[in-house]
Design an enzyme around this catalytic site. Structure first.
Site: not given
Length: 265
Positions: A74-75, A101, A171
């Site tokens: 989990d980044v 990514n 985003y």
């Protein structure tokens, strides 16, 4: 489907690579392409199951004759990101390439975007790239120079970090931040021979559903893209492969558009 290149011609032979968000879509295509060129790839994600269906990335790479390992990561969690980089070093002795990514999308205009959703977008999309890049740079600085670099970072930004995406504030903001971070990291660490570049996809058809297939979204993408088709994950993977390879030896701080001419029109 990726095809394994003969050993003598593999552009990434012997390289140790991490691809975050590699279970599905663009990340999956990148991981497979790097492995097809001889890289050992750590497939990092919170799940092994592709959203679009099909073989898990690790199984696909192994079926194609490549070498990889899946690591749950989990980044948004610093300890997991640091452990991911440590695992690459444990497996291969160094980290040659990090591909940032991993991302999520929660399409809302400003007035409808709640604090928790905004924070989650920042934590994963921008914070994830920050954490992974920090861990990668800390490791790469300790490594000897190979092919004129100590290591390479390739970030996935987006054309929506450069222009407005209707009704999708969070985003675009995170992807704009990744574009800036790419240039800053490149400038800060060029003297230490650590390269940092970005690939900015346009409309890429990944096989996922939801908003990506909304008729209004699709009509706008087709109308705005001069090339006579929309993008495929493999188009992005080829661009990442180039920036990850020794062929990009004098490129750092660049943001490569893979958008079928959208930004040129």
């Amino acid at each position: 489907m990726s095809e394994i290149t003969p050993t003598s011609a593999r552009r990434m032979a012997g390289k140790s690579c991490i691809v975050t968000g590699a279970a599905s879509g663009i990340g999956r295509a990148i991981a497979r392409r790097l492995a097809a060129e001889g890289a050992f790839v750590l497939v990092a994600d919170i799940t092994e199951q592709p959203i679009e269906g099909g073989l898990p990335t690790l199984a696909a790479i192994e079926a194609e004759g490549g070498e990889a390992r899946f690591v749950h990561c989990d980044v948004s969690r610093t300890e997991q990101v640091d452990a991911l980089v440590a695992e690459a070093v444990r497996c291969q002795g160094r980290l040659d390439v990090l591909v940032n990514n991993a991302c999520i999308r929660h399409a809302r205009p400003l007035a409808e975007l709640e604090d928790a959703d905004w924070q989650r977008l920042l934590d994963i999309n921008l914070g994830g790239a920050f954490r992974a890049s920090r861990a990668a740079v800390r490791q790469m600085r300790t490594q000897p120079v190979v092919d004129e670099v100590r290591g390479r970072i390739v970030n996935l930004s987006s054309q929506h970090g450069l222009i407005a995406a209707p009704g999708d504030l969070g985003y675009g903001v995170t992807k704009a931040g990744i574009g800036y971070m790419t240039r800053q990291v490149a400038a800060d660490y060029a003297a230490e021979q650590i390269a940092c570049n970005a690939v900015a996809p346009g409309k890429i058809q990944t096989g996922q559903g939801g908003r990506a297939l909304d008729p209004v979204v699709m009509e706008r993408a087709i109308r705005r893209t001069p090339w006579p088709r929309l993008g495929r994950p493999e188009d992005v993977a080829e661009a990442v492969l180039f920036l990850a390879s020794a062929e990009a030896r004098f490129i750092t701080g660049a943001e490569l558009m893979v958008d079928g001419g959208w930004m040129a029109a």
